[in-house]
Design a protein around this motif. Structure first.
Motif, short mmCIF file in Angstrom:
data_model
loop_
_atom_site.label_atom_id
_atom_site.label_comp_id
_atom_site.label_asym_id
_atom_site.label_seq_id
_atom_site.Cartn_x
_atom_site.Cartn_y
_atom_site.Cartn_z
N PHE A 1 0.81 -1.22 0.00
CA PHE A 1 0.00 0.00 0.00
C PHE A 1 0.84 1.27 0.00
N GLN A 2 2.15 1.13 0.11
CA GLN A 2 3.03 2.29 0.15
C GLN A 2 3.84 2.36 -1.15
N PRO A 3 3.92 3.54 -1.73
CA PRO A 3 4.72 3.67 -2.95
C PRO A 3 6.22 3.54 -2.63
N GLN A 4 6.99 3.12 -3.59
CA GLN A 4 8.43 2.91 -3.42
C GLN A 4 9.14 4.18 -2.98
N PHE A 5 8.68 5.36 -3.47
CA PHE A 5 9.38 6.59 -3.13
C PHE A 5 9.36 6.87 -1.63
N GLU A 6 8.33 6.40 -0.91
CA GLU A 6 8.30 6.62 0.54
C GLU A 6 9.44 5.85 1.22
N LEU A 7 9.66 4.62 0.82
CA LEU A 7 10.79 3.85 1.34
C LEU A 7 12.10 4.53 0.97
N ASP A 8 12.24 4.92 -0.29
CA ASP A 8 13.46 5.57 -0.75
C ASP A 8 13.75 6.84 0.06
N ASP A 9 12.72 7.66 0.27
CA ASP A 9 12.88 8.90 1.03
C ASP A 9 13.26 8.62 2.48
N ALA A 10 12.62 7.63 3.09
CA ALA A 10 12.92 7.30 4.49
C ALA A 10 14.37 6.82 4.63
N LEU A 11 14.79 5.94 3.75
CA LEU A 11 16.17 5.44 3.82
C LEU A 11 17.17 6.55 3.54
N HIS A 12 16.82 7.48 2.65
CA HIS A 12 17.69 8.61 2.35
C HIS A 12 17.86 9.51 3.59
N LEU A 13 16.76 9.81 4.26
CA LEU A 13 16.82 10.64 5.46
C LEU A 13 17.63 9.95 6.55
N ALA A 14 17.41 8.67 6.75
CA ALA A 14 18.18 7.93 7.76
C ALA A 14 19.68 8.04 7.44
N LYS A 15 20.03 7.87 6.19
CA LYS A 15 21.44 7.96 5.79
C LYS A 15 21.99 9.35 6.05
N GLU A 16 21.21 10.39 5.75
CA GLU A 16 21.65 11.77 6.01
C GLU A 16 21.93 12.00 7.49
N LEU A 17 21.18 11.31 8.36
CA LEU A 17 21.38 11.45 9.80
C LEU A 17 22.46 10.50 10.32
N GLY A 18 23.05 9.73 9.42
CA GLY A 18 24.11 8.82 9.82
C GLY A 18 23.62 7.55 10.47
N VAL A 19 22.41 7.13 10.13
CA VAL A 19 21.78 5.96 10.74
C VAL A 19 21.65 4.85 9.71
N GLN A 20 21.91 3.64 10.17
CA GLN A 20 21.68 2.48 9.30
C GLN A 20 20.18 2.26 9.18
N GLY A 21 19.65 2.40 7.98
CA GLY A 21 18.23 2.16 7.74
C GLY A 21 18.03 0.74 7.25
N ARG A 22 17.06 0.06 7.81
CA ARG A 22 16.74 -1.30 7.40
C ARG A 22 15.26 -1.35 7.06
N HIS A 23 14.89 -2.25 6.17
CA HIS A 23 13.47 -2.39 5.87
C HIS A 23 13.11 -3.86 5.70
N THR A 24 11.85 -4.11 5.93
CA THR A 24 11.30 -5.43 5.76
C THR A 24 9.96 -5.28 5.06
N ARG A 25 9.45 -6.34 4.52
CA ARG A 25 8.15 -6.29 3.83
C ARG A 25 7.07 -6.87 4.72
N ALA A 26 5.91 -6.26 4.64
CA ALA A 26 4.73 -6.78 5.33
C ALA A 26 3.74 -7.23 4.26
N TYR A 27 3.11 -8.32 4.50
CA TYR A 27 2.12 -8.86 3.55
C TYR A 27 0.77 -8.94 4.24
N PRO A 28 0.02 -7.82 4.27
CA PRO A 28 -1.30 -7.85 4.92
C PRO A 28 -2.25 -8.76 4.16
N MET A 29 -3.13 -9.35 4.90
CA MET A 29 -4.09 -10.28 4.29
C MET A 29 -5.19 -9.57 3.57
#
Length: 93
Positions: free
Chosen positions: A65-93
């Protein structure tokens, strides 16, 4: 307003957002894990965690339900703050 109702370090006329001082954070805050969506609330929490914790990781849960750009933006911001960003997938029923 009474002094007991005031936020420490903030004058009643201040328009700045409250950022806790290092003395208000427990010294044992060595590590923090933040559920990070990239939105305003979680971005502030990530910022505060970086400021006050020794180690910080940001976790993003991606669903169909989330567009790819939201993940990309979140990981970019985490990187700018010097934080390791991790992601996982959720598969709602």
């Amino acid at each position: 307003s009474s002094d007991s109702a005031r936020i420490p370090g903030r004058s009643p006329a201040s328009s700045e957002a409250f950022v806790p001082s290092r003395s208000t954070v427990k010294p044992s805050a060595a590590a923090a894990a933040i559920a990070f969506s990239g939105g305003v609330d979680s971005a502030y929490l990530l910022y505060a965690a970086v400021k006050y914790a020794d180690k910080v990781k940001a976790y993003y849960v991606k669903s169909e339900f989330q567009p790819q750009f939201e993940l990309d933006d979140a990981l970019h911001l985490a990187k700018e703050l010097g934080v390791q960003g991790r992601h996982t997938r959720a598969y709602p029923m």
